[in-house]
Design a protein around this motif. Structure first.
Motif, short mmCIF file in Angstrom:
data_model
loop_
_atom_site.label_atom_id
_atom_site.label_comp_id
_atom_site.label_asym_id
_atom_site.label_seq_id
_atom_site.Cartn_x
_atom_site.Cartn_y
_atom_site.Cartn_z
N PHE A 144 2.47 -122.88 42.05
CA PHE A 144 2.85 -123.77 43.15
C PHE A 144 1.90 -124.96 43.27
N VAL A 145 0.58 -124.67 43.17
CA VAL A 145 -0.42 -125.74 43.25
C VAL A 145 -0.24 -126.67 42.06
N GLY A 146 -0.01 -126.12 40.88
CA GLY A 146 0.18 -126.93 39.67
C GLY A 146 1.39 -127.84 39.78
N VAL A 147 2.46 -127.30 40.30
CA VAL A 147 3.67 -128.10 40.45
C VAL A 147 3.46 -129.19 41.51
N CYS A 148 2.77 -128.84 42.57
CA CYS A 148 2.52 -129.82 43.65
C CYS A 148 1.60 -130.94 43.19
#
Length: 150
Positions: A144-148
């Protein structure tokens, strides 16, 4: 006089009381003696006959073994003596190993090493499973952090 009469009375009472028992034991004992005599006669007669047969077989086999040994060459006799010596040496070695307890000590050492190895394996598997659990819990958050961020 009273003591004499009392003693005579006790004697007659004892005699009359024990006489049937003594007669019974005499009859049974006589038959039992005959039975034991017959059994021992049969037993010892068979024992003597078996001993005579065994002695005869021993002399025949011993004579045949002697003739066979006489027919061997010097090399064969030396080889036979070597084999007997090796067997005796192995028996002495086996006895020494048993007396010193080498096998028991080796088994104990192996068990300890096996327990230590098993404990190390379990701890390693537990550590890996714990780390995998943490990574599995963090993976969705990391994704999720990577995508954000991108």
């Amino acid at each position: 006089r009273d003591a004499y009469v009392a003693t005579k009375s006790i004697h007659q009472l004892t005699y009359l009381t024990t006489r049937p028992l003594l007669l019974f034991l005499f009859v049974i004992g006589r038959q039992l003696g005959r039975l034991l005599q017959f059994l021992f006669r049969q037993l010892f007669q068979g024992l003597v006959q078996s001993s005579i047969k065994g002695y005869h077989q021993l002399t025949v086999v011993g004579g045949q073994l002697w003739k066979w040994q006489i027919g061997l060459t010097r090399t064969q006799l030396q080889l036979e003596a070597l084999v007997v010596g090796v067997i005796l040496l192995l028996l002495v070695l086996r006895r020494h190993i048993q007396q010193q307890g080498y096998v028991q000590r080796l088994n104990r050492w192996y068990r300890i090493k096996q327990q230590r190895g098993s404990k190390f394996y379990r701890l390693t598997v537990d550590r890996i499973s714990h780390t995998s659990l943490i990574v599995a819990m963090l993976l969705p958050h990391a994704l999720f952090v990577g995508v954000c961020v991108t």
